[in-house]
Design a protein around this motif. Structure first.
Motif, PDB file in Angstrom:
ATOM      1  N   TYR A  36      35.915  12.221   9.484  1.00  0.00           N
ATOM      2  CA  TYR A  36      34.957  12.668   8.483  1.00  0.00           C
ATOM      3  C   TYR A  36      33.811  13.404   9.158  1.00  0.00           C
ATOM      4  N   ALA A  43      27.454  15.412   0.719  1.00  0.00           N
ATOM      5  CA  ALA A  43      28.459  14.370   0.636  1.00  0.00           C
ATOM      6  C   ALA A  43      29.339  14.412   1.882  1.00  0.00           C
ATOM      7  N   TYR A  87      32.825  10.939  12.226  1.00  0.00           N
ATOM      8  CA  TYR A  87      33.256   9.547  12.247  1.00  0.00           C
ATOM      9  C   TYR A  87      34.779   9.469  12.131  1.00  0.00           C
ATOM     10  N   GLY A  99      34.338   4.263  13.286  1.00  0.00           N
ATOM     11  CA  GLY A  99      33.669   4.374  14.566  1.00  0.00           C
ATOM     12  C   GLY A  99      32.175   4.476  14.358  1.00  0.00           C
ATOM     13  N   GLN A 100      31.442   4.477  15.462  1.00  0.00           N
ATOM     14  CA  GLN A 100      29.981   4.499  15.398  1.00  0.00           C
ATOM     15  C   GLN A 100      29.417   5.899  15.239  1.00  0.00           C
TER      16      GLN A 100
ATOM     17  N   ILE B  37      30.469   2.239   0.350  1.00  0.00           N
ATOM     18  CA  ILE B  37      30.340   2.333   1.802  1.00  0.00           C
ATOM     19  C   ILE B  37      28.863   2.514   2.089  1.00  0.00           C
ATOM     20  N   GLN B  39      25.575   3.060   5.212  1.00  0.00           N
ATOM     21  CA  GLN B  39      25.200   3.450   6.558  1.00  0.00           C
ATOM     22  C   GLN B  39      23.757   3.048   6.814  1.00  0.00           C
ATOM     23  N   LYS B  43      22.882   3.665  12.455  1.00  0.00           N
ATOM     24  CA  LYS B  43      24.141   2.953  12.686  1.00  0.00           C
ATOM     25  C   LYS B  43      25.300   3.677  12.022  1.00  0.00           C
ATOM     26  N   GLY B  44      26.477   3.126  12.217  1.00  0.00           N
ATOM     27  CA  GLY B  44      27.676   3.735  11.672  1.00  0.00           C
ATOM     28  C   GLY B  44      27.954   3.320  10.241  1.00  0.00           C
ATOM     29  N   LEU B  45      29.081   3.785   9.740  1.00  0.00           N
ATOM     30  CA  LEU B  45      29.482   3.503   8.373  1.00  0.00           C
ATOM     31  C   LEU B  45      30.145   2.133   8.278  1.00  0.00           C
ATOM     32  N   TRP B  47      32.357  -0.175   5.427  1.00  0.00           N
ATOM     33  CA  TRP B  47      33.011  -0.297   4.122  1.00  0.00           C
ATOM     34  C   TRP B  47      32.621  -1.622   3.487  1.00  0.00           C
ATOM     35  N   TYR B  94      26.950   4.893  -0.264  1.00  0.00           N
ATOM     36  CA  TYR B  94      27.839   5.926  -0.788  1.00  0.00           C
ATOM     37  C   TYR B  94      28.907   5.292  -1.673  1.00  0.00           C
ATOM     38  N   PHE B 105      39.253   8.135   2.431  1.00  0.00           N
ATOM     39  CA  PHE B 105      38.348   8.468   1.343  1.00  0.00           C
ATOM     40  C   PHE B 105      38.251   9.984   1.198  1.00  0.00           C
ATOM     41  N   TRP B 108      33.498  11.866  -1.792  1.00  0.00           N
ATOM     42  CA  TRP B 108      32.339  11.002  -1.649  1.00  0.00           C
ATOM     43  C   TRP B 108      31.202  11.517  -2.519  1.00  0.00           C
ATOM     44  N   GLY B 109      30.281  10.621  -2.878  1.00  0.00           N
ATOM     45  CA  GLY B 109      29.010  11.043  -3.403  1.00  0.00           C
ATOM     46  C   GLY B 109      28.076  11.410  -2.264  1.00  0.00           C
ATOM     47  N   ARG B 110      26.909  11.901  -2.615  1.00  0.00           N
ATOM     48  CA  ARG B 110      25.953  12.308  -1.587  1.00  0.00           C
ATOM     49  C   ARG B 110      25.188  11.125  -1.003  1.00  0.00           C
TER      50      ARG B 110
END
Lengths: 107, 118
Positions: A36, A43, A87, A99-100, B37, B39, B43-45, B47, B94, B105, B108-110
């Motif tokens: 991504y 978005a 990501y 991932g980070q 999801i 963030q 940091k990262g994402l 779920w 998100y 996915f 996505w939304g913003r």
């Protein structure tokens, strides 16, 4: 949970550069790996799934590959709109994990 | 054209409940899987969980005890409730579509920023 380790966490590059981002899974995930692109105020965008299947509309300068539990996203010639954070995400098992992130910045 | 739009309060008091809505246009909420999801800053994402085929849900074990995802099919919306929030729940949230059950996915939304603070 399957841990996804991305490297580098950030990189500086110029327009036209070749950029490579690596994502390593903590265990076997087949090719259940997606990439991504996140840009501020937009978005998130799915670039590819199944490790290398490019989504419709994604430029061909983006490509993906896999070798065992190591996956690579390559941008063959970086464009200005590619400065973003990338990501990886595994969908082999739940919970889905990411991932980070790798931030691609302008040199 | 399918679009997702998150909405909700930008500020939540610690120990209270965070409530967000995702409005879906251009597709039926009764199809596909629909996820939340988040963030956290720097940091990262992560779920959080998903709703599928209108009534089934599953959650990240790390958030299962505090999370509820529900649907309003009449409005083509789905929502997230996260109870007993702390500063660690501060994040951009998100909503996203998972086409079929493919595990990734595709839309996505913003995102909507949520700060937990008194």
């Amino acid at each position: 949970d399957i841990q996804m380790t991305q490297s580098p966490s950030s990189l500086s590059a110029s327009v036209g550069d070749r950029v490579t981002i690596t994502c390593r899974a903590s265990q076997y995930i087949n090719d259940d790996l997606s990439w991504y692109q996140l840009r501020p105020g937009k978005a998130p965008k799915l670039l590819m799934h199944a490790a290398s299947a490019l989504e419709s509309g994604v430029p061909s300068r983006f490509s993906g590959s896999e070798s065992g539990t190591e996956f690579t996203l390559t941008i063959s010639s970086l464009q200005s709109e590619d400065f973003a954070t990338y990501y990886c995400q595994q969908s082999y098992s739940e919970p889905r994990t990411f991932g980070q992130g790798t931030k691609v910045e302008m040199k | 054209q399918v679009q997702l739009q998150e909405s909700g309060p930008g500020l939540v008091t610690p120990s209270e409940t965070l409530s967000l809505i995702c409005s879906v246009s251009g597709d039926s909420i009764s199809r596909h899987y629909w996820s939340w999801i988040r963030q956290p800053p720097g940091k990262g994402l992560e779920w959080i969980g998903y709703l599928y085929y209108s009534f089934n849900t599953d959650y990240n074990p790390s958030l299962r005890s505090r999370s509820t995802i529900s649907v309003d099919t009449s409005k083509n919306q789905f929502s997230l409730r996260l109870t007993s929030v702390t500063a660690a729940d501060t994040a951009v949230y998100y909503c996203a579509r998972e086409f079929g059950a493919r595990g990734y996915f595709d839309l996505w939304g913003r995102g909507t920023p949520v700060t937990v603070s008194s």
